[in-house]
Design an enzyme around this catalytic site. Sequence first.
Site, PDB file in Angstrom:
ATOM      1  CG  PHE A  58      -0.259  -0.123   2.428  1.00 41.13           C
ATOM      2  CD1 PHE A  58       0.101   0.840   3.033  1.00 41.13           C
ATOM      3  CD2 PHE A  58      -0.247  -1.285   3.172  1.00 41.13           C
ATOM      4  CE1 PHE A  58       0.990   0.820   4.406  1.00 41.13           C
ATOM      5  CE2 PHE A  58       0.423  -1.487   4.569  1.00 41.13           C
ATOM      6  CZ  PHE A  58       1.167  -0.422   5.061  1.00 41.13           C
ATOM      7  CG  ASN A 121      -5.149   6.431   9.381  1.00 42.21           C
ATOM      8  OD1 ASN A 121      -4.662   7.189   9.010  1.00 42.21           O
ATOM      9  ND2 ASN A 121      -4.338   5.238  10.119  1.00 42.21           N
ATOM     10  CG  HIS A 124       1.821  10.364  11.906  1.00 41.29           C
ATOM     11  ND1 HIS A 124       2.092   9.160  11.672  1.00 41.29           N
ATOM     12  CD2 HIS A 124       2.819  10.882  12.753  1.00 41.29           C
ATOM     13  CE1 HIS A 124       3.368   8.915  12.107  1.00 41.29           C
ATOM     14  NE2 HIS A 124       3.794  10.154  12.839  1.00 41.29           N
TER      15      HIS A 124
END
Length: 165
Positions: A58, A121, A124
């Site tokens: 990915f 998401n 970080h």
Amino acid sequence: MIQQTLILIKPDGLKKSLTGNVLTRLSETKLDIVAASIVKVSRDLAEKHYMSLKDKPFFDDLLKYIMGEYHKKKVMALVYWGEDAIQKVRAICGSTNPEEADPVSIRGSYGRITTKGVYENVIHASANEQDAEREIKLWFQPDNIIVDLYPTKTVKEATPRRVWA
Ligand code: IDP
Ligand code: MG
């Protein structure tokens, strides 16, 4: 232990106007914000930030994601500082996989996995002290942090730079 940690509000967070929500959640930690900036992420910065993942399938999508190619070409970078900063922030962020993250965590509340498989998401946060040092030095120069976190040296500038006209 007093620590510092790098936080990035990723391009999906900015595109979805989640900056305020994320900062409010992080304020629960009572940590100090000692640096903040809005950054247009270059490929070089993206590759350096995620260098430990360069062999993952990915990786290319991850670079595109953090560079803002799926959302907006900007990231908000912050340094949080205080007692147990790394673990406190990671706990509020939640697990890497937003579908597995605690639903009340930042990633559980606002993240998703796209049909293409990209983990969007939102945030970080440095995983440990070693990563925090490497990442903070990558995203910030000493003069843009209001406390002294790591040793510095003074250099005479050889390259021209822009100043206000
Ligand atoms: P972390 O962000 O929770 O520290 P890392 O393993 O360091 O997790 O991965 C960095 C980023 O790479 C994640 O936040 C996520 O955006 C992406 N990522 C990690 N694992 C996967 C995966 O299995 N599929 C897609 N993206 C992933
Ligand atoms: Mg990580």
